[in-house]
Write a protein that holds these residues in place. Sequence first.
Motif, PDB file in Angstrom:
ATOM      1  N   VAL A  43     -34.627 -28.353 -16.876  1.00 10.60           N
ATOM      2  CA  VAL A  43     -33.533 -27.630 -16.235  1.00 10.60           C
ATOM      3  C   VAL A  43     -32.527 -28.661 -15.747  1.00 10.60           C
ATOM      4  CG1 VAL A  43     -34.901 -25.619 -15.594  1.00 10.60           C
ATOM      5  CG2 VAL A  43     -34.777 -27.554 -14.027  1.00 10.60           C
ATOM      6  N   ALA A  44     -31.254 -28.291 -15.777  1.00 18.26           N
ATOM      7  CA  ALA A  44     -30.217 -29.263 -15.443  1.00 18.26           C
ATOM      8  C   ALA A  44     -29.073 -28.579 -14.717  1.00 18.26           C
ATOM      9  CB  ALA A  44     -29.709 -29.953 -16.710  1.00 18.26           C
ATOM     10  N   SER A  45     -28.326 -29.392 -13.945  1.00 18.78           N
ATOM     11  CA  SER A  45     -27.221 -28.832 -13.170  1.00 18.78           C
ATOM     12  C   SER A  45     -26.150 -29.881 -12.960  1.00 18.78           C
ATOM     13  CB  SER A  45     -27.726 -28.331 -11.812  1.00 18.78           C
ATOM     14  OG  SER A  45     -28.130 -29.421 -10.989  1.00 18.78           O
ATOM     15  N   ARG A  46     -24.960 -29.383 -12.586  1.00 20.41           N
ATOM     16  CA  ARG A  46     -23.875 -30.260 -12.154  1.00 20.41           C
ATOM     17  C   ARG A  46     -23.351 -29.751 -10.818  1.00 20.41           C
ATOM     18  NH1 ARG A  46     -18.064 -31.995 -14.960  1.00 20.41           N
ATOM     19  NH2 ARG A  46     -17.377 -33.254 -13.175  1.00 20.41           N
ATOM     20  N   ASN A  47     -23.237 -30.663  -9.872  1.00 20.73           N
ATOM     21  CA  ASN A  47     -22.719 -30.338  -8.546  1.00 20.73           C
ATOM     22  C   ASN A  47     -21.677 -31.396  -8.189  1.00 20.73           C
ATOM     23  OD1 ASN A  47     -22.397 -29.061  -6.090  1.00 20.73           O
ATOM     24  ND2 ASN A  47     -24.148 -30.065  -5.138  1.00 20.73           N
ATOM     25  N   GLY A  48     -20.405 -31.078  -8.413  1.00 21.69           N
ATOM     26  CA  GLY A  48     -19.360 -32.064  -8.180  1.00 21.69           C
ATOM     27  C   GLY A  48     -19.478 -33.229  -9.135  1.00 21.69           C
ATOM     28  N   ASN A  49     -19.610 -34.436  -8.599  1.00 19.26           N
ATOM     29  CA  ASN A  49     -19.728 -35.622  -9.448  1.00 19.26           C
ATOM     30  C   ASN A  49     -21.179 -36.051  -9.656  1.00 19.26           C
ATOM     31  OD1 ASN A  49     -20.313 -36.558  -6.910  1.00 19.26           O
ATOM     32  ND2 ASN A  49     -18.999 -38.374  -7.017  1.00 19.26           N
ATOM     33  N   LYS A  50     -22.107 -35.123  -9.419  1.00 18.98           N
ATOM     34  CA  LYS A  50     -23.534 -35.397  -9.632  1.00 18.98           C
ATOM     35  C   LYS A  50     -24.079 -34.497 -10.735  1.00 18.98           C
ATOM     36  CE  LYS A  50     -24.149 -38.258  -6.066  1.00 18.98           C
ATOM     37  NZ  LYS A  50     -24.568 -39.660  -6.213  1.00 18.98           N
ATOM     38  N   MET A  51     -24.885 -35.077 -11.593  1.00 15.42           N
ATOM     39  CA  MET A  51     -25.603 -34.337 -12.613  1.00 15.42           C
ATOM     40  C   MET A  51     -27.083 -34.579 -12.388  1.00 15.42           C
ATOM     41  SD  MET A  51     -24.283 -34.558 -16.548  1.00 15.42           S
ATOM     42  CE  MET A  51     -25.506 -33.795 -17.581  1.00 15.42           C
ATOM     43  N   ALA A  52     -27.886 -33.516 -12.482  1.00 16.11           N
ATOM     44  CA  ALA A  52     -29.336 -33.656 -12.299  1.00 16.11           C
ATOM     45  C   ALA A  52     -30.058 -33.031 -13.478  1.00 16.11           C
ATOM     46  CB  ALA A  52     -29.775 -32.988 -10.995  1.00 16.11           C
ATOM     47  N   VAL A  53     -31.103 -33.709 -13.928  1.00 20.64           N
ATOM     48  CA  VAL A  53     -31.967 -33.206 -14.992  1.00 20.64           C
ATOM     49  C   VAL A  53     -33.402 -33.281 -14.488  1.00 20.64           C
ATOM     50  CG1 VAL A  53     -32.778 -33.514 -17.355  1.00 20.64           C
ATOM     51  CG2 VAL A  53     -30.383 -34.010 -16.778  1.00 20.64           C
ATOM     52  N   VAL A  54     -34.081 -32.140 -14.454  1.00 20.94           N
ATOM     53  CA  VAL A  54     -35.469 -32.096 -13.989  1.00 20.94           C
ATOM     54  C   VAL A  54     -36.366 -31.782 -15.177  1.00 20.94           C
ATOM     55  CG1 VAL A  54     -37.126 -30.992 -12.454  1.00 20.94           C
ATOM     56  CG2 VAL A  54     -34.766 -31.339 -11.687  1.00 20.94           C
ATOM     57  N   LEU A  55     -37.382 -32.593 -15.356  1.00 18.55           N
ATOM     58  CA  LEU A  55     -38.372 -32.405 -16.422  1.00 18.55           C
ATOM     59  C   LEU A  55     -39.727 -32.142 -15.790  1.00 18.55           C
ATOM     60  CD1 LEU A  55     -37.401 -35.477 -18.639  1.00 18.55           C
ATOM     61  CD2 LEU A  55     -36.526 -33.146 -18.825  1.00 18.55           C
ATOM     62  N   PHE A  56     -40.480 -31.216 -16.377  1.00 13.78           N
ATOM     63  CA  PHE A  56     -41.859 -30.990 -15.940  1.00 13.78           C
ATOM     64  C   PHE A  56     -42.752 -30.906 -17.168  1.00 13.78           C
ATOM     65  CE2 PHE A  56     -45.657 -28.817 -14.576  1.00 13.78           C
ATOM     66  CZ  PHE A  56     -45.900 -29.366 -13.324  1.00 13.78           C
ATOM     67  N   ALA A 108     -17.951 -39.407 -13.670  1.00 12.76           N
ATOM     68  CA  ALA A 108     -16.533 -39.523 -13.353  1.00 12.76           C
ATOM     69  C   ALA A 108     -15.756 -39.255 -14.625  1.00 12.76           C
ATOM     70  CB  ALA A 108     -16.211 -40.911 -12.798  1.00 12.76           C
ATOM     71  N   GLY A 109     -14.449 -39.108 -14.475  1.00 17.62           N
ATOM     72  CA  GLY A 109     -13.625 -38.904 -15.656  1.00 17.62           C
ATOM     73  C   GLY A 109     -12.615 -37.808 -15.470  1.00 17.62           C
ATOM     74  N   GLY A 110     -12.159 -37.279 -16.593  1.00 12.86           N
ATOM     75  CA  GLY A 110     -11.085 -36.293 -16.582  1.00 12.86           C
ATOM     76  C   GLY A 110     -11.557 -34.893 -16.266  1.00 12.86           C
ATOM     77  N   ASP A 111     -10.683 -33.937 -16.553  1.00 17.48           N
ATOM     78  CA  ASP A 111     -10.989 -32.540 -16.289  1.00 17.48           C
ATOM     79  C   ASP A 111     -12.149 -32.079 -17.163  1.00 17.48           C
ATOM     80  OD1 ASP A 111      -8.914 -32.410 -14.497  1.00 17.48           O
ATOM     81  OD2 ASP A 111      -7.461 -31.737 -16.001  1.00 17.48           O
ATOM     82  N   ASN A 112     -12.998 -31.271 -16.574  1.00 18.62           N
ATOM     83  CA  ASN A 112     -14.152 -30.764 -17.310  1.00 18.62           C
ATOM     84  C   ASN A 112     -13.792 -29.425 -17.939  1.00 18.62           C
ATOM     85  OD1 ASN A 112     -16.645 -30.157 -18.333  1.00 18.62           O
ATOM     86  ND2 ASN A 112     -17.482 -29.454 -16.378  1.00 18.62           N
ATOM     87  N   ASN A 113     -13.391 -29.468 -19.203  1.00 19.73           N
ATOM     88  CA  ASN A 113     -13.041 -28.241 -19.911  1.00 19.73           C
ATOM     89  C   ASN A 113     -14.069 -27.882 -20.971  1.00 19.73           C
ATOM     90  OD1 ASN A 113     -12.524 -30.299 -21.677  1.00 19.73           O
ATOM     91  ND2 ASN A 113     -10.391 -29.735 -22.099  1.00 19.73           N
ATOM     92  N   THR A 114     -15.321 -28.285 -20.720  1.00 21.04           N
ATOM     93  CA  THR A 114     -16.395 -28.024 -21.661  1.00 21.04           C
ATOM     94  C   THR A 114     -16.633 -26.527 -21.798  1.00 21.04           C
ATOM     95  OG1 THR A 114     -17.420 -30.078 -20.935  1.00 21.04           O
ATOM     96  CG2 THR A 114     -18.781 -28.592 -22.236  1.00 21.04           C
ATOM     97  N   GLN A 115     -16.807 -26.080 -23.024  1.00 22.68           N
ATOM     98  CA  GLN A 115     -17.063 -24.666 -23.291  1.00 22.68           C
ATOM     99  C   GLN A 115     -18.414 -24.243 -22.713  1.00 22.68           C
ATOM    100  OE1 GLN A 115     -15.057 -22.410 -24.806  1.00 22.68           O
ATOM    101  NE2 GLN A 115     -16.584 -20.824 -24.417  1.00 22.68           N
ATOM    102  N   THR A 116     -18.449 -23.108 -22.035  1.00 24.12           N
ATOM    103  CA  THR A 116     -19.694 -22.591 -21.455  1.00 24.12           C
ATOM    104  C   THR A 116     -20.575 -21.988 -22.537  1.00 24.12           C
ATOM    105  OG1 THR A 116     -18.659 -22.129 -19.327  1.00 24.12           O
ATOM    106  CG2 THR A 116     -20.658 -20.902 -19.842  1.00 24.12           C
ATOM    107  N   VAL A 117     -21.852 -22.333 -22.503  1.00 23.47           N
ATOM    108  CA  VAL A 117     -22.845 -21.686 -23.366  1.00 23.47           C
ATOM    109  C   VAL A 117     -23.253 -20.368 -22.704  1.00 23.47           C
ATOM    110  CG1 VAL A 117     -25.162 -21.858 -24.354  1.00 23.47           C
ATOM    111  CG2 VAL A 117     -23.682 -23.879 -24.258  1.00 23.47           C
ATOM    112  N   THR A 118     -23.164 -19.284 -23.439  1.00 24.48           N
ATOM    113  CA  THR A 118     -23.524 -17.975 -22.892  1.00 24.48           C
ATOM    114  C   THR A 118     -24.810 -17.474 -23.532  1.00 24.48           C
ATOM    115  OG1 THR A 118     -22.151 -16.819 -24.519  1.00 24.48           O
ATOM    116  CG2 THR A 118     -21.136 -17.356 -22.398  1.00 24.48           C
TER     117      THR A 118
END
Length: 654
Positions: free
Chosen positions: A451-464, A540-550
Amino acid sequence: MNDEPLTINRRQRGYFPLLKISLPLLFSFSLVIASCLHSQVASSTPTIHVTGQPLSVNGTTEVPIGLFGVHATALTPEQQQEWGVESVRVIQSQPSSKPLIPGNHQSVPAAVQMIIECFYDRYRPALILSQPNNWQRILSELGSNYGKTSLNSGQTHHVEFWNEPYLNWAAKPGVNYDGRFYDQSNVAKGAPVRIRNQQQFTEHLVWRRGLWVLPADSNQPNYVAARYRPQGVGVGQSYQWRDRTYRVIETWLARDTTQTHWFSGQQNRIFYEKMLAVFGKALKAANPKVQLVGGWGFHIHQDGWEGWRQLYKPLVDNFHQLLDGLNEHHYGGDTRVVTADYETVTAYTDRTYGKRLHFYNTEAGGMLDPERPDSIRPRPEGSPLAQALGAMTYTLRDIVHVIDIAPDKAVARAAHEADKNGGDEYAFRLLRPLRGKLLYCTSPWSDLWCVASRNGNKMAVVLFNDARGGRQVSVQVDAPNSNYFNSARRLSVHPRRDKQGLELVSNKLNLDSFSQKVSQFSQQLKLKGKSGTTLVFDIAGGDNNTQTVTLTQHFAEGILMKVLPEQPLELSLSFPPEELAQADRARLKVVLPDYNGQGKVDINGNTVALKEGKWTVRQDIDPSFLKTNTKLTFRTGKLAYGLWMVSIELIDTD
């Protein structure tokens, strides 16, 4: 000859850095060929892939913060911050019309994001019995006043109606059967029972003789003391409990003729639903935004789904329009079955009423020893280290799995007495970076969850790693579009050197050094059996315009089904044409409690072997097999198997 500079995509690990010099064509070809060969080798290795794309699961786009919750926990503001606790469940034995707000209750620090207020505790008899002339007024005023007071609080309020009425209402000691609540003018064994000052008899109660507990110096019962009457202490005998003496008598008690199990039967169900109707309607009339949670506070699948048939299903059938969620409690056991319950009940509410209720776990706890994963206990036990490791593993596994499988269905989870086992806090600490927007990730292994998330300038990936043994895992993490990684670290939980508890360890991860702007992380990681880890990236970087996976889930009709050798199971489901046309990936998602490995499913005439697995199983299928109206036929060999729920997920990654 064209001597233009050679440009190579540095998002692919193993490519050479961008070259700004002119190269001979032959050497250019050799570089390209070498790079492509490296890419093919890398892609042939099964890899967990976090694409950096935002994820929407049936409209849910964020990690449910209520899953990082506690109950009956002495939580200081410092602990709340260090552990990352976001939710607190509070039982209100004497409910107030003044809503709880973070910071205005001793167990709810000001930074908590979510409060679940549970109105009335399990040893409290139904108000229909204790207040036969006033219960409707009491509950109506409580609901109305709470709703009005909460209107302008700026908070989303969650109210759970009653704690565990499945248990102490009906057993240990069975407070709703106390003979004092009933008219004893014509008492006789087996005769119908009438509530005091009422004309009508109850639907299912009759009189019986039975044991009851009273204080030695009083005729006012202590229901909690009665619950702890030692085995073998009978009529005329006494016992000590918390420095007070209690005596056992024989007296007239009520009995529910429909109570076929140890938990509440139909009479308690009627009491509960009558009170819920009065309270809930008044609450919603005053403030429709209050989230109203009902339920019986135990496994929905209890005793072969009898808990569902006798208590939860009638509640859903009668109150699906009023309720926002259902509660449940689980202690010990394989927590994957809890998520399977969520999936199964959602299939029922979706197909029957076109509504999806959310699920609130308001008490949970247990111990999963990674060295003995087949023995999952309801309470931590053993040495301090064993308790801490077992509690941490149990909680971590539970939360990661439900986010992986059902982030759209699970709203809350409350770790019971999280301050007492030394382990729950480390599950919370490890998961603390997992906040914000859900990110899309894939795993080639059904027993390795990501499972993974983005919160501001932080990205987290959790593996179990849910396998029994350790494994080395290939992981690829892509930064969101137009972003890059500044740094990365790995969080893990290990035993302390003194072997008296746990500690959280943070280790820096090396990023590829081809460029200062690294947009991809790729590495082999080792994971022990039944263990988890968290990767944290500063981006860090530019605007995040990544397409959302639905991702959208579509259910077939029917739940709790059986596939028999002589009788294939035929089901159907439908898809909105536009969703089907846009999907570039599809998955069969089913709940298998006892699969034998012999199953096949025909999807509009296309036969697929059913993947082995237990509880919620997901299996990729060819989207071209699907039609707007799809027919499924499940078959088996010589052995039957259960099929609690059937659905298909459509995924649009473009």
